[in-house]
Design an enzyme around this catalytic site. Structure first.
Site, mmCIF file in Angstrom:
data_model
loop_
_atom_site.group_PDB
_atom_site.id
_atom_site.type_symbol
_atom_site.label_atom_id
_atom_site.label_comp_id
_atom_site.label_asym_id
_atom_site.label_seq_id
_atom_site.Cartn_x
_atom_site.Cartn_y
_atom_site.Cartn_z
ATOM 1 N N GLY A 691 0.825 -1.205 0.000
ATOM 2 C CA GLY A 691 0.000 0.000 0.000
ATOM 3 C C GLY A 691 0.852 1.245 0.000
ATOM 4 C CB SER A 692 1.421 3.996 -1.629
ATOM 5 O OG SER A 692 0.355 4.191 -2.535
ATOM 6 C CB SER A 695 2.856 9.892 5.378
ATOM 7 O OG SER A 695 2.152 8.690 5.645
ATOM 8 N N GLY A 696 3.987 7.827 2.893
ATOM 9 C CA GLY A 696 4.985 6.805 2.655
ATOM 10 C C GLY A 696 4.404 5.521 2.121
ATOM 11 C CG LEU A 697 6.292 3.474 -0.468
ATOM 12 C CD1 LEU A 697 7.482 2.883 -1.205
ATOM 13 C CD2 LEU A 697 5.099 3.618 -1.388
ATOM 14 C CB VAL A 698 1.948 0.110 3.910
ATOM 15 C CG1 VAL A 698 1.678 -0.945 4.978
ATOM 16 C CG2 VAL A 698 1.465 1.476 4.393
ATOM 17 C CE LYS A 712 1.383 4.539 7.801
ATOM 18 N NZ LYS A 712 0.433 5.525 8.371
ATOM 19 C CG ASP A 815 -8.433 10.029 6.921
ATOM 20 O OD1 ASP A 815 -9.485 10.188 6.265
ATOM 21 O OD2 ASP A 815 -7.380 9.620 6.412
#
Length: 994
Positions: A691-692, A695-698, A712, A815
Site C-alpha cells: 500500500g501507499s 506519507s509513505g509506503l506500507v 510503514k 480520517d
C-alpha cells in the site's frame, strides 16, 4: 351628608401613608428575592436598591406599577425577560399581593418548580417562563389559580405528562408548552379550556396520538400549533368548528387520510401548515372558500389529483404544494394573483405549459417548479416586478431559449435550469447576474462564456455540463473568488486551462472532461489547496503531469485519462490519498512508481504502451535497454569478480564478518516484541509493498519466526518539516500510549538517518473498505454476512469511543473511513492511520471529550466522509468523527462506497440513505424488507441493503435500527449527533432487542 375639608385631608393622608407602606413592603420583597434567589452577573438589576430618598420600586428595571391620578401604587407586573439572570424560581415575588404578571423568559433559570411554594402565586394572571432551563415535571397548579389567563412554559427541560390540573383553568386564554421533553399523549381534557385563544403543543415527543376530536369545542381559538408532536390518525372533522382560527399548524407529524371538507368553514384562517405528513387524496374544493387565507403549505404528503381552479384563485402570499403526486395543468388564474411571493410545487407530476404571464402581476421572489413534466417555453414576465431571487425549474421538458428579460433581473441570485431541452445562446447579460449558484447542465445550450462573467463575483457553483458550449475558458473566470464547483464537462470548450486558476483558493471540484482542451496542465493548480476532485479526462492536453499536483492536501479524485500527456508519472503523486486515479490512454512512459503497483490501480495505466511495472499485468514488465546476451555476460563477470573479492576479504580479514555495522538510529519499543530493526531492513523491498499513502509506503514483512508485521516506511529524512514528519510524530505520540483492543497496535518505531519506519501488528484481512468494495474475491468470507458487519460496527465504535472519552487528553481521529478500519484473521476491527489525529485540549467532568473546536489550516480527511461543517469552517471536534463513522455504518448496510455513481448526480451515501429511509410503503407479505418503524409505518429497506447479503426478518429489523443510528450520526447539525459513547450504547441496545 357634607364632608368637611378636614375629613378629606385626613383621608388622603391616610391613603398616602398606606400606599407608601405598601410600596416600601414591595421594595423589600424585591430586594430580598434578588439577593437570596437570583444571580445577576450582568448587573442589569443594579438599581434594585432602597435608598432614603426613594423607597418606591416603581422606577426600577422591569417593574410596572398601577398608577392612578399620578400617585404611585403597588407593583402589578415584573418583566425580567432576556436580562441574563439565573438561579431558581423566585417564589418570593408572589408575596407582592397586587402582582398579577410575571415574565422571566429568555434567561438561564433552572431547577424544579414545586407546587407547594407555587401556591403563593395563585393570584397571578400571567406567568411566562419560556426559554429557561427548568427541569422536572410540569408544575402542578392548585384550584386557587382561577385567574390565570396566560401560561407559557416553552423551551425548557420539563418532563412527564401534562397534569390533569391543566384542564381546570377556567379563565386560561393562552397555553404554550412547546419544545419540552414531555411524554404521554395529547390530553383530551385540554378541550375543557373553552376560553383558550392560543394553544401551542409543538416539538413535543408525545406517544403516537390522534388529535382529540373534542378540540372542536375550543371555539375561541385563533392560534392552534401542534407541529412535530407525533400526531397520528386523521384530522378530525370537528376542526371546522374553530371558526375564529387564524393559524392552523399541524406540520411534521404522521397524519393520514384526507383533508376534511370541514376545513373550508375556517373563514378567518390566514395560515394553514400541513406539510410533512402522510395525508392523501385530493385537495378539498372547500379550501377555495377561505378568502382570508394567505399562507398555504401542504408539501411533503401523498396528495393527488389536479389543482382545483378555485384554490388556484386564492390571493395567497406563499403557495407550497411540493413533494406530492399532483397531476394536470396549472390553472392560468394562479398567475393573476397580485400577492404571490413564494411559489413551490416541485416534485409532482404537473404537465402542460406554465401560464404565459406568470410574474407579471406579482412580486414573486421564489419560484420552484422543478421535477415535474412541464413543457413549452419559459414565461418571459417571471421577473417583471424585479423581485425574483430564485428560479428553479430543473428536471422538466422546457424548450426554447432563455428569455432575454431574465438577464435584466438583477435581483436573481440562484438559478437551477438543468435537465431540460433549452436551446440557443444564453443571453450575454444572463452570465453577468449577481448569482451564487448557476446550474444549466443537461440542456442543448450554445455559445461561449463571456469575460463579463466576472461580474458574478459571488458565484460559488458553476455547473453547465452536457451542453454545446464552445470557445475558450476566459481568464476572467479566475476573478470568481468564491467559486467552489466548476463543472464544464461534456461540451466543446477549446484552448488551454487558464493558468490563473491558482487564484481560486476555494475550489473543491474542477470537472472538465470530454471537451477539446489542449495545452499543458498548469502547475499553479497546486495552489487550490481545497481541491478534492480534478477531472480533465478526454481532452487533448499535452506535456507532463505536474509533480506539484502531489502537493494538493485533500485531493482524492484525479482523472487525466485519454489525453496526449507524456513523460513519467511523478512519484510526488504518491503523497495523495486517492479514491479514484486514472491516467490511462496517454503517451506516458517509464516505470510506474512502486506505490501505484497495486491491483486496485491496474486499470489506471492501460493504453500507455511505454509504461512498465514488475508485476502488474497487463502492464509490461520493465526491461533493461541492453540485450539479453549483454546482460548475461555482464552478470557472469560481476559474479566472478564478487566471488573473488569475498574470498580475498575472508583470507585477509576474517573477523570482518563478525562486526555489525554501527547504526545511529533511535529505536523506541512500545510492546513486548521478539525481533529487532535488523530483522526488518532486508524485507523493505519493492516486492513486499502492499500500500501507499501521502506519507509513505506500507510493506508486509514476514520474519523468520513466522510472525507477519506491517511496516510503514515514511518519506523524507528525520526532522524534515513535511507531511510525513507530521504523520510520524502523530502516530508515534498517539498510538505509542494507546492500549485498546479495537485500535491498531504500534509495536516499534525507528527514527534516524538510516531508517524512518513504524511497525504495526499485521491485519490479515486488510481494510474494511477492501473487503466491502474490492472487485476481486477477498481472503475474508465473501460477502460479509450481517452478523460480521454488525460486530465490526460495534468494535470500531468502541475504539473511537475510547479515543473520545477514555484517552487523556481526548483524541479526534479526523480520517475515519472504511479503509482505515483494519480486520484481523477473526474479522475483529482495529481503527488505524492516526496521521491526521489531534488531541483535544480539555475534558468535561465525566471524562468525555470536551466541546473544544480545532481550527485547521485546511480541510483534511477523505471525500465522502467529511462532515459538512468541517468542509465549510475547517473546524474540527469529536462530532466530525461521529459523522464519518455514520458514513461507515451506511457502507456496512449498503455495501456501496460513499460516492457511488449509482446514487445519481450530486448525491452521496448520506443523502441517498436519508431519502430512502423517509420512504414509507404499504406492507407486502412477500417482501421481508418491509419493516415497521417506531411509528408503526412500513419502511422499505430493499433499496438500501447490500443485495449480496442473505438476510432473515430479524436481521432486517436489526439493520433498520443500525440505519437509524447512522442517520443520527450523519445529522447536518453537530449538536444533534450522539457522542461515540452513546453510539456504542445505541448499537448494543439494538443488538439486545433481537
Amino acid at each position: 351628608m357634607i364632608t368637611s375639608p378636614l375629613f378629606l385631608f385626613l383621608s388622603l393622608l391616610v391613603l398616602s401613608c398606606l400606599l407608601q407602606v405598601s410600596s416600601n413592603r414591595d421594595a423589600e420583597i424585591l430586594t430580598r428575592v434578588k439577593n437570596t434567589r437570583l444571580l445577576d452577573p450582568d448587573e442589569n438589576l443594579q438599581d434594585w436598591v432602597i435608598t432614603r430618598e426613594n423607597r418606591s420600586p416603581c422606577n426600577w428595571t422591569g417593574i410596572t406599577c398601577d398608577i392612578t391620578n399620578g400617585t404611585s401604587l403597588a407593583v402589578t407586573a415584573i418583566d425580567l425577560s432576556d436580562y441574563g439572570i439565573s438561579g431558581g424560581f423566585p417564589y418570593g415575588f408572589c408575596r407582592i399581593r397586587t402582582l398579577i404578571s410575571i415574565d422571566l423568559s429568555q434567561n438561564t433559570l433552572n431547577g424544579t418548580i414545586d407546587s407547594g411554594p407555587l401556591s403563593l402565586c395563585s393570584r397571578i394572571q400571567v406567568l411566562i417562563l419560556t426559554e429557561n432551563n427548568f427541569t422536572g415535571n410540569l408544575p402542578e397548579f392548585s384550584p386557587e389559580f382561577r385567574s390565570l389567563r396566560v401560561l407559557e412554559l416553552e423551551s425548557n427541560l420539563f418532563t412527564g405528562e401534562i397534569p390533569q390540573s391543566y384542564g381546570r383553568f377556567s379563565a386560561l386564554q393562552v397555553l404554550n408548552l412547546n419544545g419540552n421533553s414531555l411524554s404521554g399523549i395529547v390530553p383530551a381534557f385540554l378541550s375543557n379550556l373553552t376560553e383558550l385563544t392560543r394553544l401551542e403543543l409543538a416539538y413535543i415527543s408525545f406517544d403516537p396520538t390522534p388529535i382529540p376530536s373534542t378540540f372542536g369545542n375550543l371555539t375561541k381559538l385563533s392560534y392552534l400549533r401542534l407541529s412535530n408532536s407525533n400526531l397520528v390518525g386523521e384530522i378530525p372533522d370537528s376542526i371546522g368548528n374553530l371558526v375564529l382560527l387564524e393559524n392552523l399548524d399541524l406540520a411534521t407529524n404522521h397524519l393520514t387520510g384526507v383533508i376534511p371538507q370541514s376545513i373550508g368553514r375556517l373563514k378567518s384562517i390566514n395560515q394553514i401548515e400541513l406539510y410533512e405528513n402522510q395525508l392523501s387524496g385530493k385537495l378539498p374544493e372547500s379550501i377555495g372558500n377561505l378568502t382570508a387565507l394567505r399562507n398555504f403549505d401542504v408539501s411533503q404528503n401523498n396528495l393527488t389529483g389536479e389543482l382545483p381552479e378555485k384554490i388556484a384563485s386564492l390571493q395567497l402570499i406563499s403557495f407550497n404544494l411540493n413533494d406530492n403526486f399532483f397531476i394536470g395543468e396549472l390553472p392560468n388564474i394562479v398567475a393573476l394573483n397580485p400577492n404571490l411571493v413564494e411559489f413551490k410545487i416541485f416534485n409532482n407530476s404537473f404537465t402542460g405549459t406554465l401560464p404565459w404571464n406568470f410574474g407579471r402581476f406579482s412580486k414573486i421572489t421564489e419560484f420552484d417548479v422543478s421535477t415535474n413534466k412541464f413543457s413549452g417555453e419559459l414565461p418571459p414576465y417571471l421577473c417583471y416586478k424585479k423581485k425574483l431571487q430564485q428560479i428553479i425549474i430543473f428536471s422538466n421538458q422546457f424548450s426554447g431559449e432563455i428569455p432575454e428579460s431574465y438577464g435584466e433581473c438583477h435581483s436573481i441570485n440562484y438559478i437551477r435550469m438543468a435537465g431540460n431541452k433549452l436551446s440557443g445562446k444564453v443571453p450575454i447579460k444572463f452570465w453577468e447576474l449577481p448569482l451564487t449558484h448557476l446550474e444549466l447542465y443537461n440542456n442543448q445550450l450554445q455559445g461561449s462564456i463571456p469575460p463579463t462573467i466576472s461580474n458574478a463575483r459571488h458565484l460559488s457553483q458553476l455547473e453547465i455540463s452536457r451542453n454545446n458550449f464552445s470557445g475558450v475558458i476566459p481568464a476572467k473566470i479566475c476573478t470568481l473568488q468564491d467559486l467552489r464547483v466548476m463543472d464544464l464537462s461534456r461540451n466543446r470548450f477549446s484552448g488551454s486551462l487558464p493558468s490563473c486558476i491558482n487564484r481560486l483558493k476555494k475550489l473543491e471540484r474542477v470537472v472538465m472532461q470530454e471537451n477539446m482542451l489542449d495545452g499543458e496542465i498548469p502547475s499553479s493548480v497546486s495552489s487550490c489547496t481545497q481541491l478534492t476532485e480534478l477531472n480533465l479526462a478526454n481532452n487533448r492536453l499535452r506535456g507532463g503531469i505536474p509533480p506539484e499536483l502531489g502537493d494538493l492536501p485533500v485531493l482524492n479524485y484525479l482523472d487525466l485519462s485519454n489525453n496526449q500527456l507524456t513523460g513519467e508519472i511523478p512519484s510526488e503523486l504518491l503523497k495523495l490519498k486517492l479514491n479514484q486515479f486514472n491516467v490511462s490512454d496517454n503517451n506516458l512512459y517509464g516505470k510506474i512508481p512502486s506505490g501505484f503497483q497495486q491491483d486496485i490501480f491496474r486499470p489506471s495505466f492501460l493504453g500507455n504502451p511505454n509504461l512498465c511495472a514488475p508485476n502488474l499485468d497487463p502492464v509490461r514488465p520493465c526491461r533493461s535497454k541492453l540485450g539479453t546476451r549483454y546482460i548475461l555476460a555482464i552478470s557472469i563477470i560481476c559474479i566472478v569478480a564478487l566471488t573473488g573479492a569475498l574470498v580475498w576479504l575472508f583470507i585477509k580479514n576474517k573477523p570482518l564478518f563478525h562486526i555489525k555495522p554501527k547504526r545511529t538510529n533511535n529505536i523506541t519499543i512500545f510492546q513486548r516484541i521478539g525481533f529487532t530493526a535488523d530483522d526488518i531492513y532486508p524485507q523493505l523491498t519493492e516486492d513486499n509493498i502492499i500500500g501507499s499513502g501521502g506519507s509513505g509506503l506500507v510493506y508486509r514483512v514476514k520474519l523468520k519466526s513466522g510472525q507477519t508485521l506491517a511496516v510503514k516506511k515514511l518519506l523524507g529524512g528525520s526532522g524534515q518539516k513535511s507531511e510525513s514528519e507530521s504523520v510520524f510524530r502523530s502516530e508515534m505520540e498517539i498510538l505509542g500510549r494507546i492500549r485498546h483492543g479495537n485500535i491498531v497496535k504500534l509495536l516499534m518505531c525507528c527514527n534516524g538517518k538510516e531508517c524512518r519506519f513504524l511497525v504495526y501488528e499485521f491485519m490479515e484481512n486488510g481494510s474494511l473498505g477492501d473487503v466491502l468494495h474490492s472487485e476481486k474475491e477477498h481472503r475474508a468470507v465473501s460477502p460479509l454476512d450481517w452478523t460480521t458487519r454488525f460486530s465490526i460496527a460495534v468494535g470500531a465504535a468502541q475504539g473511537l469511543a475510547y479515543l473520545h472519552h477514555d484517552s487523556v487528553p481526548p483524541i479526534v481521529h479526523r480520517d475515519v473511513k472504511s479503509n482505515n478500519i483494519l480486520l484481523d484473521h477473526e474479522m475483529k476491527p482495529r481503527v488505524a492511520d492516526f496521521g491526521l489525529a489531534k488531541p483535544l485540549k480539555r475534558e468535561d467532568n465525566d471524562g468525555a471529550a470536551a466541546a473544544d473546536v480545532y481550527s485547521m489550516s485546511c480541510v483534511a480527511g477523505s471525500y465522502g466522509y467529511i462532515a459538512p461543517e468541517y468542509g465549510y469552517t475547517s473546524k474540527v471536534n469529536e462530532k466530525t468523527d461521529v459523522y464519518s463513522f455514520g458514513v461507515v455504518l451506511l457502507e456496512l448496510i449498503t455495501g456501496k462506497r460513499p460516492n457511488d455513481s449509482s446514487f445519481g448526480e450530486n448525491k452521496d451515501i448520506v443523502k441517498y440513505a436519508m431519502e430512502a429511509a423517509l420512504c414509507y410503503f404499504s406492507p407486502s407479505p412477500q417482501n421481508e424488507a418491509l419493516n415497521r418503524d417506531s411509528r408503526g409505518n412500513y419502511r422499505d429497506l430493499s433499496k438500501l441493503v447490500d443485495p449480496k447479503m442473505e438476510l432473515s426478518t430479524g436481521e432486517y429489523e436489526e439493520i433498520e435500527n443500525v440505519l437509524d443510528v447512522a442517520l443520527l450520526c450523519t445529522s447536518s447539525f453537530p449538536i444533534n449527533r450522539p457522542t461515540m459513547r452513546k453510539v456504542v450504547e445505541l448499537l448494543k441496545e439494538k443488538k439486545s432487542l433481537e
